[in-house]
Design a protein around this motif. Structure first.
Motif, mmCIF file in Angstrom:
data_model
loop_
_atom_site.group_PDB
_atom_site.id
_atom_site.type_symbol
_atom_site.label_atom_id
_atom_site.label_comp_id
_atom_site.label_asym_id
_atom_site.label_seq_id
_atom_site.Cartn_x
_atom_site.Cartn_y
_atom_site.Cartn_z
ATOM 1 N N TRP A 83 0.852 -1.201 0.000
ATOM 2 C CA TRP A 83 0.000 0.000 0.000
ATOM 3 C C TRP A 83 0.884 1.247 0.000
ATOM 4 C CZ3 TRP A 83 -5.364 0.958 0.537
ATOM 5 C CH2 TRP A 83 -5.740 2.211 1.007
ATOM 6 N N MET A 84 0.581 2.195 -0.876
ATOM 7 C CA MET A 84 1.247 3.493 -0.887
ATOM 8 C C MET A 84 0.178 4.584 -0.965
ATOM 9 S SD MET A 84 4.568 2.941 -3.379
ATOM 10 C CE MET A 84 3.579 3.022 -4.874
ATOM 11 N N HIS A 85 0.445 5.702 -0.289
ATOM 12 C CA HIS A 85 -0.514 6.805 -0.232
ATOM 13 C C HIS A 85 0.237 8.109 -0.396
ATOM 14 C CE1 HIS A 85 -2.910 9.601 2.671
ATOM 15 N NE2 HIS A 85 -3.351 9.774 1.429
ATOM 16 N N ASN A 86 -0.170 8.906 -1.367
ATOM 17 C CA ASN A 86 0.352 10.253 -1.555
ATOM 18 C C ASN A 86 -0.759 11.222 -1.178
ATOM 19 O OD1 ASN A 86 1.866 12.495 -2.348
ATOM 20 N ND2 ASN A 86 1.141 12.373 -4.462
ATOM 21 N N GLY A 87 -0.547 12.020 -0.140
ATOM 22 C CA GLY A 87 -1.577 12.917 0.345
ATOM 23 C C GLY A 87 -1.591 12.928 1.859
ATOM 24 N N LEU A 88 -2.758 13.193 2.446
ATOM 25 C CA LEU A 88 -2.841 13.238 3.907
ATOM 26 C C LEU A 88 -4.286 13.187 4.362
ATOM 27 C CD1 LEU A 88 -2.410 16.874 5.251
ATOM 28 C CD2 LEU A 88 -2.828 16.370 2.838
ATOM 29 N N ILE A 89 -4.448 12.772 5.619
ATOM 30 C CA ILE A 89 -5.710 12.937 6.326
ATOM 31 C C ILE A 89 -5.583 14.251 7.090
ATOM 32 C CG2 ILE A 89 -7.222 12.030 8.123
ATOM 33 C CD1 ILE A 89 -6.277 9.222 7.354
ATOM 34 N N HIS A 90 -6.398 15.224 6.737
ATOM 35 C CA HIS A 90 -6.286 16.551 7.339
ATOM 36 C C HIS A 90 -6.624 16.506 8.833
ATOM 37 C CE1 HIS A 90 -5.508 19.027 3.788
ATOM 38 N NE2 HIS A 90 -6.314 18.197 3.126
ATOM 39 N N ASP A 91 -5.898 17.319 9.614
ATOM 40 C CA ASP A 91 -6.085 17.382 11.072
ATOM 41 C C ASP A 91 -6.037 15.983 11.682
ATOM 42 O OD1 ASP A 91 -6.357 20.228 11.235
ATOM 43 O OD2 ASP A 91 -8.384 20.035 10.454
ATOM 44 N N PHE A 92 -5.030 15.236 11.272
ATOM 45 C CA PHE A 92 -4.925 13.832 11.650
ATOM 46 C C PHE A 92 -4.924 13.638 13.165
ATOM 47 C CE2 PHE A 92 -1.942 10.097 12.264
ATOM 48 C CZ PHE A 92 -2.903 9.142 12.033
ATOM 49 N N GLN A 93 -4.261 14.506 13.891
ATOM 50 C CA GLN A 93 -4.193 14.328 15.342
ATOM 51 C C GLN A 93 -5.568 14.410 15.993
ATOM 52 O OE1 GLN A 93 -1.501 13.192 16.815
ATOM 53 N NE2 GLN A 93 -0.499 13.272 14.805
ATOM 54 N N GLN A 94 -6.479 15.161 15.401
ATOM 55 C CA GLN A 94 -7.834 15.264 15.953
ATOM 56 C C GLN A 94 -8.632 13.984 15.756
ATOM 57 O OE1 GLN A 94 -10.233 18.764 15.174
ATOM 58 N NE2 GLN A 94 -8.426 19.897 14.481
ATOM 59 N N LEU A 151 -15.450 6.443 5.809
ATOM 60 C CA LEU A 151 -15.275 6.495 7.263
ATOM 61 C C LEU A 151 -14.385 7.662 7.669
ATOM 62 C CD1 LEU A 151 -15.584 5.293 10.088
ATOM 63 C CD2 LEU A 151 -13.694 3.735 9.546
ATOM 64 N N ILE A 152 -13.301 7.878 6.932
ATOM 65 C CA ILE A 152 -12.399 8.998 7.227
ATOM 66 C C ILE A 152 -13.129 10.325 7.060
ATOM 67 C CG2 ILE A 152 -10.339 10.219 6.399
ATOM 68 C CD1 ILE A 152 -9.206 7.376 5.713
ATOM 69 N N GLU A 153 -13.934 10.447 6.005
ATOM 70 C CA GLU A 153 -14.665 11.694 5.796
ATOM 71 C C GLU A 153 -15.709 11.918 6.893
ATOM 72 O OE1 GLU A 153 -14.382 12.959 1.192
ATOM 73 O OE2 GLU A 153 -16.049 11.611 1.666
ATOM 74 N N GLU A 154 -16.452 10.887 7.240
ATOM 75 C CA GLU A 154 -17.441 11.028 8.307
ATOM 76 C C GLU A 154 -16.789 11.407 9.630
ATOM 77 O OE1 GLU A 154 -19.398 7.187 8.183
ATOM 78 O OE2 GLU A 154 -21.224 8.143 7.463
ATOM 79 N N THR A 155 -15.671 10.749 9.931
ATOM 80 C CA THR A 155 -14.969 11.021 11.186
ATOM 81 C C THR A 155 -14.422 12.444 11.201
ATOM 82 O OG1 THR A 155 -14.365 8.682 11.382
ATOM 83 C CG2 THR A 155 -13.108 10.258 12.706
ATOM 84 N N GLY A 156 -13.795 12.839 10.089
ATOM 85 C CA GLY A 156 -13.241 14.178 10.017
ATOM 86 C C GLY A 156 -14.310 15.245 10.155
ATOM 87 N N ARG A 157 -15.391 15.094 9.441
ATOM 88 C CA ARG A 157 -16.453 16.104 9.499
ATOM 89 C C ARG A 157 -17.113 16.144 10.869
ATOM 90 N NH1 ARG A 157 -17.880 14.484 3.338
ATOM 91 N NH2 ARG A 157 -16.419 15.976 2.372
ATOM 92 N N GLY A 158 -17.098 14.984 11.561
ATOM 93 C CA GLY A 158 -17.598 14.976 12.933
ATOM 94 C C GLY A 158 -16.728 15.791 13.871
ATOM 95 N N HIS A 159 -15.487 16.019 13.466
ATOM 96 C CA HIS A 159 -14.560 16.848 14.249
ATOM 97 C C HIS A 159 -14.420 18.242 13.651
ATOM 98 C CE1 HIS A 159 -12.754 13.943 17.139
ATOM 99 N NE2 HIS A 159 -13.191 13.053 16.257
ATOM 100 N N GLY A 160 -15.268 18.590 12.711
ATOM 101 C CA GLY A 160 -15.237 19.930 12.139
ATOM 102 C C GLY A 160 -14.206 20.123 11.045
ATOM 103 N N VAL A 161 -13.683 19.041 10.471
ATOM 104 C CA VAL A 161 -12.703 19.143 9.390
ATOM 105 C C VAL A 161 -13.460 19.277 8.065
ATOM 106 C CG1 VAL A 161 -10.746 18.055 8.245
ATOM 107 C CG2 VAL A 161 -11.095 17.718 10.708
#
Length: 238
Positions: free
Chosen positions: A69-80, A129-139
């Motif tokens: 697996w390779m990923h170019n990019g990021l999960i924004h506000d990952f620490q949150q 799941l990442i999008e739902e989780t992020g938006r739940g934290h205001g991302v």
């Protein structure tokens, strides 16, 4: 960086992936190994950290059994969102997470959600799941990604971002087409018709050699006909 090769009898021989914190052009071991290894599938990744430490366990590709697996990019506000995403990983898979990157957790979410049986569906569910989780934290825009994954036989490559402005991704034109266009190019005559490259940015200056993967799409590279299909996240909590 290879997953398997043939031993001359048609059987696949397992090879470990290789990672290093050294740039590829400074890695003497890579130069030595590259001259002795052949493979039907090769992954190569040059990492630019988005905040996590520069260490070997954070280097791509990440591995689970036959899967890379390779990923170019990021999960924004990952620490949150990190804790919530980690808790969504299958407890059986959790001990395999060795590093601290968002990319490795993304991989294990995809594995949790069925990567080995349905790669496109699993990545769609992981992104949802990442999008739902992020938006739940205001991302506002939780994920930016191009992703490549393989089981050693096929390669799946994805381009997507929550903002709709994804990192670039290109695939090479069919070799037989290029060979007809450039009959005097010796390199093209050394490649099989099944040869494909997927890259973040075009390589070289051969006109017509590269095609951009459309926004919100994924490709499947496989023996015979390759595929290019639309990609849409699946929201597993809906």
């Amino acid at each position: 960086m290879t997953d398997s090769e043939s031993d001359g009898t048609g059987r696949k021989v397992h090879l470990p992936s290789s990672t290093s914190t050294e740039p590829a052009w400074n890695d003497r071991n890579l130069r030595e190994l590259a001259g002795h290894i052949s493979s039907g599938v090769v992954f190569a990744h040059v990492r630019a950290s988005t905040g996590s430490p520069v260490q070997q366990t954070n280097c791509h590709p990440f591995r689970h059994g036959r899967w890379l697996w390779m990923h170019n990019g990021l999960i924004h506000d990952f620490q949150q969102v990190k804790r919530d995403l980690l808790l969504a990983v299958d407890p059986v898979l959790y001990p395999e997470i060795e590093g601290t990157t968002d990319s490795e957790i993304f991989f294990h979410l995809a594995l949790t959600l069925g990567l080995e049986d349905d790669p496109p569906g699993a990545v769609a569910r992981a992104v949802g799941l990442i999008e739902e989780t992020g938006r739940g934290h205001g991302v506002e825009h939780p994920i930016q990604m191009t992703v490549a994954t393989t089981d050693g036989d096929r390669v799946w490559a994805f381009r997507y971002s929550s903002q709709g402005k994804s990192r670039s991704l290109f695939y090479s034109t069919a070799v037989d087409t290029l060979r007809a266009q450039y009959p005097d190019n010796p390199v093209l005559h050394e490649l099989s018709d099944e040869t494909r490259l997927v890259v973040s940015e075009p390589l070289g200056d051969l006109v017509g050699a590269w095609n951009e993967v459309p926004e919100a799409s994924y490709g499947v590279i496989q023996e015979g006909q390759d595929e290019l299909l639309p990609f849409t996240p699946t929201y597993v909590r809906a």
